[in-house]
Design an enzyme around this catalytic site. Structure first.
Site, PDB file in Angstrom:
ATOM      1  N   CYS A   1      -6.140   9.451  -2.215  1.00  0.00           N
ATOM      2  CA  CYS A   1      -5.291  10.260  -2.439  1.00  0.00           C
ATOM      3  C   CYS A   1      -5.394  11.494  -1.580  1.00  0.00           C
ATOM      4  O   CYS A   1      -6.606  11.927  -0.963  1.00  0.00           O
ATOM      5  CB  CYS A   1      -5.436  10.607  -3.764  1.00  0.00           C
TER       6      CYS A   1
ATOM      7  N   GLN B   1       9.786  -3.314   1.332  1.00  0.00           N
ATOM      8  CA  GLN B   1      10.256  -2.829  -0.033  1.00  0.00           C
ATOM      9  C   GLN B   1      11.854  -2.694  -0.040  1.00  0.00           C
ATOM     10  O   GLN B   1      12.578  -2.757  -0.976  1.00  0.00           O
ATOM     11  CB  GLN B   1       9.631  -1.578  -0.599  1.00  0.00           C
TER      12      GLN B   1
ATOM     13  N   THR C   1       1.720  -0.825   9.008  1.00  0.00           N
ATOM     14  CA  THR C   1       2.258  -1.322  10.226  1.00  0.00           C
ATOM     15  C   THR C   1       0.911  -1.588  11.093  1.00  0.00           C
ATOM     16  O   THR C   1       1.308  -2.637  12.138  1.00  0.00           O
ATOM     17  CB  THR C   1       3.000   0.000  10.628  1.00  0.00           C
TER      18      THR C   1
ATOM     19  N   GLY D   1       0.737  -1.042  -0.036  1.00  0.00           N
ATOM     20  CA  GLY D   1      -0.013  -0.030   0.041  1.00  0.00           C
ATOM     21  C   GLY D   1       0.888   1.266   0.069  1.00  0.00           C
ATOM     22  O   GLY D   1       2.036   1.325   0.482  1.00  0.00           O
ATOM     23  N   THR D   2       0.147   2.327  -0.424  1.00  0.00           N
ATOM     24  CA  THR D   2       0.971   3.617  -0.343  1.00  0.00           C
ATOM     25  C   THR D   2       1.222   4.102   1.151  1.00  0.00           C
ATOM     26  O   THR D   2       0.894   3.374   2.113  1.00  0.00           O
ATOM     27  CB  THR D   2       0.223   4.754  -1.013  1.00  0.00           C
TER      28      THR D   2
ATOM     29  N   ASN E   1       0.558   5.862   4.569  1.00  0.00           N
ATOM     30  CA  ASN E   1      -0.828   6.216   5.346  1.00  0.00           C
ATOM     31  C   ASN E   1      -1.650   5.072   5.123  1.00  0.00           C
ATOM     32  O   ASN E   1      -3.041   5.321   5.179  1.00  0.00           O
ATOM     33  CB  ASN E   1      -1.216   7.431   5.140  1.00  0.00           C
ATOM     34  N   SER E   2      -1.421   3.997   4.400  1.00  0.00           N
ATOM     35  CA  SER E   2      -2.443   2.897   4.260  1.00  0.00           C
ATOM     36  C   SER E   2      -2.896   2.023   5.374  1.00  0.00           C
ATOM     37  O   SER E   2      -3.731   1.371   5.217  1.00  0.00           O
ATOM     38  CB  SER E   2      -2.250   2.157   2.963  1.00  0.00           C
TER      39      SER E   2
ATOM     40  N   CYS F   1      -7.756  14.269  -3.584  1.00  0.00           N
ATOM     41  CA  CYS F   1      -9.075  14.050  -3.879  1.00  0.00           C
ATOM     42  C   CYS F   1      -9.604  12.563  -3.433  1.00  0.00           C
ATOM     43  O   CYS F   1      -8.723  11.991  -2.509  1.00  0.00           O
ATOM     44  CB  CYS F   1      -8.715  13.720  -5.542  1.00  0.00           C
TER      45      CYS F   1
ATOM     46  N   GLU G   1       8.339  -2.873   5.991  1.00  0.00           N
ATOM     47  CA  GLU G   1       9.350  -2.098   5.140  1.00  0.00           C
ATOM     48  C   GLU G   1       9.710  -3.087   4.357  1.00  0.00           C
ATOM     49  O   GLU G   1      10.986  -3.033   4.177  1.00  0.00           O
ATOM     50  CB  GLU G   1      10.000  -1.413   5.962  1.00  0.00           C
TER      51      GLU G   1
END
Length: 196
Positions: A146, A91, A19, A12-13, A15-16, A149, A89
């Site tokens: 987002c 990634q 954690t 996820g991006t 703030n998704s 938006c 983390e």
């Protein structure tokens, strides 16, 4: 241990809630007396070395995964076989680490749940993300919206002094002051915020 152990990749991006999800899963296992192992990249030192922490203040100590660490050997050598290995983390993991996690699942029959970003601020895959996409048994997106938006955020925008940054080192540890979740439209045009 179950023969249904699988390698899960949950991305996820910013703030998704990745954690928070890790801490929730760990809590649920431990409430049932089932030990888990929580690990995180040694690169993420925002709240200290070997700490998993959410933006809402929840935190726990974790095993820091360094570049030269053999994750498979670490899990195999534990005195008590865990019911699950949870990675934050992810990634930042290397190809070698991801292959070791696959061995934890296949050879030790321990489920592994890896949480992290999929793409960086230049919209390129991280090394860990790339190999998790290739090797994971199950891939799930943790959705958020987002910042500009109400569309689904699929990208991460790096900012510096309030301005978008599209070039630079792939890894720069930071939080809300540096990275924001955005949709594709607002990744390319982050100043447009009037459309809903």
């Amino acid at each position: 241990m179950s023969l249904l152990a699988q390698l899960y990749y949950k991305y996820g991006t910013m703030n998704s809630g990745k954690t928070i999800e890790i801490l929730k899963v760990a809590h649920n296992y431990e409430e049932q007396g089932k030990p888990v192992v929580i690990m995180t990249s040694a690169l993420d030192t925002r709240d200290g070395y070997g700490v998993v922490s959410s933006r809402i203040g929840m935190r726990r100590k974790a095993v820091a995964i360094t570049n030269d660490m053999d994750v498979f050997a670490y899990v195999k050598a534990l005195p008590e076989k865990p019911y699950c290995v949870l990675i934050d983390e992810c990634q930042f993991l290397t190809k070698k680490h991801v292959y070791e996690l696959a061995r934890v699942v296949d050879e030790l029959e321990v489920p592994v749940m890896a949480f992290g970003l999929k793409n960086d601020f230049q919209n390129e895959l991280f090394e860990g993300s790339k190999y998790l996409l290739l090797l994971a048994d199950k891939i799930d997106e943790i959705k958020t919206i987002c910042q500009f938006c109400s569309k689904k955020a699929t990208m991460v925008l790096r900012t510096e002094n309030g301005k978008p940054v599209y070039e630079g080192d792939q890894i720069q540890i930071g939080g809300n002051e540096t990275y924001i979740p955005v949709c594709r439209k607002h990744y390319f045009n982050p100043m447009i915020s009037d459309e809903k």
